[in-house]
Design an enzyme around this catalytic site. Structure first.
Site, mmCIF file in Angstrom:
data_model
loop_
_atom_site.group_PDB
_atom_site.id
_atom_site.type_symbol
_atom_site.label_atom_id
_atom_site.label_comp_id
_atom_site.label_asym_id
_atom_site.label_seq_id
_atom_site.Cartn_x
_atom_site.Cartn_y
_atom_site.Cartn_z
ATOM 1 N N LEU A 1 -79.344 -174.506 73.052
ATOM 2 C CA LEU A 1 -80.646 -175.162 73.068
ATOM 3 C C LEU A 1 -81.597 -174.415 72.133
ATOM 4 O O LEU A 1 -81.759 -173.193 72.267
ATOM 5 C CB LEU A 1 -81.225 -175.177 74.479
ATOM 6 C CG LEU A 1 -80.408 -175.893 75.554
ATOM 7 C CD1 LEU A 1 -81.057 -175.684 76.915
ATOM 8 C CD2 LEU A 1 -80.281 -177.376 75.236
ATOM 9 N N ASP B 1 -83.823 -170.565 91.540
ATOM 10 C CA ASP B 1 -84.263 -169.327 90.878
ATOM 11 C C ASP B 1 -85.238 -169.684 89.763
ATOM 12 O O ASP B 1 -85.104 -169.248 88.623
ATOM 13 C CB ASP B 1 -83.045 -168.575 90.325
ATOM 14 C CG ASP B 1 -83.377 -167.141 89.924
ATOM 15 O OD1 ASP B 1 -84.464 -166.648 90.288
ATOM 16 O OD2 ASP B 1 -82.548 -166.501 89.244
#
Length: 289
Positions: free
Chosen positions: A96, A198
């Site tokens: 990404l 998380d």
């Protein structure tokens, strides 16, 4: 020392066309695993590498990303391979190109997170245990959120802290707190929502003008636990929270419960990174009591 021929062979066995002369480039930011960018014939990969013993941690992350992808609310990196490679474990993800966040992207993320949290199942937990950071995370199925959180989240972290040498005052205070902690929930009866698990500021970004999340510790639990984590270390502004609240307002008592939920992550940081988090854990316990 990594043996890259073993890693390349394992990736080829998963259908990834790795050239013999591929050159892995180290990527910063991998606090627990080694991370790399690797150019293959079709695309770039993001690789996590570790020992053979890390395979369960990597496979839990891969399955978590697939679970979030199935939720179809927030973009996640595509999982390309998760495998053992000789003495190593490898997780290969879509690369990404992350860009800076903006108020618009924060609003989009807030609304999309609320949409993700509307993905529910009948019971709390998940079909397998996984990890939060490198800490094991227990996900045995449970019908009662209060007991799930107190036993499999806080209770486990207090036990781990005692094994790591943080017994004494913390253990005694924690035991007394857990004996009375059911009162903190005061009839709160949340749905088992699909959680990132998380969600701190380092685990989201922007790619191709859409928010993307990664490094999850997925399970089904109270949606407020994700929001509690966003408040601990920064990285989320008022636009994010306003968009979430507009999409799905929080129930009464959420502010107090989010203090409780943040204790799980503070204890986990104590167990991962040591005594720098001890006073913060003690002070939070005192406020909660």
């Amino acid at each position: 020392m990594l043996h890259w021929p073993d890693i390349y062979a394992a990736l080829r066995n998963r259908g990834i066309d790795v050239p013999d002369n591929a050159l892995p480039i180290p990527v910063s930011g991998g606090g627990i695993s080694s991370t790399w960018q690797l150019q293959v014939k079709d695309c770039r990969l993001f690789l996590k590498t570790g020992s053979a013993a890390d395979f369960d941690m990597f496979s839990g992350e891969a399955e978590g990303l697939l679970e979030l992808e199935k939720g179809a609310a927030i973009r996640v990196p595509a999982v390309l391979a998760c495998c053992r490679a000789g003495e190593h474990s490898v997780l290969a993800l879509e690369w990404l190109d992350l860009r800076a966040c903006s108020a618009t992207m924060e609003r989009n993320l807030g609304a999309q997170l609320a949409q993700q949290h509307r993905v529910t199942v009948p019971r709390f937990g998940w079909h397998r245990d996984n990890h939060i950071g490198s800490t094991p995370q227990q996900n045995a199925s449970h019908s009662d959120w209060t007991r799930f959180f107190l036993d499999q989240r806080l209770g486990f972290q207090f036990e781990l802290a005692a094994r790591n040498g943080f017994g004494g005052e913390l253990a005694a205070t924690g035991k007394h707190f857990l004996d009375d902690a059911e009162a903190c929930f005061d009839g709160h009866d949340p749905a088992p929502s699909l959680l990132h698990g998380d969600l701190w500021g380092g685990n989201w970004g922007v790619c191709d003008a859409v928010p993307v999340v990664f490094d999850p510790a997925v399970y089904f639990g109270d949606r407020e636990t994700d929001l509690a984590m966003t408040r601990l270390f920064g990285g989320f502004g008022r636009d994010f929270y306003a968009a979430y609240e507009n999409a799905w307002p929080l129930a009464a008592g959420a502010e107090h419960r989010m203090q409780l939920y943040s204790l799980y992550h503070i204890l986990n940081h104590l167990n991962l990174f040591g005594s720098a988090y001890l006073s913060r854990a003690k002070n939070l316990l005192k406020r909660l009591r």
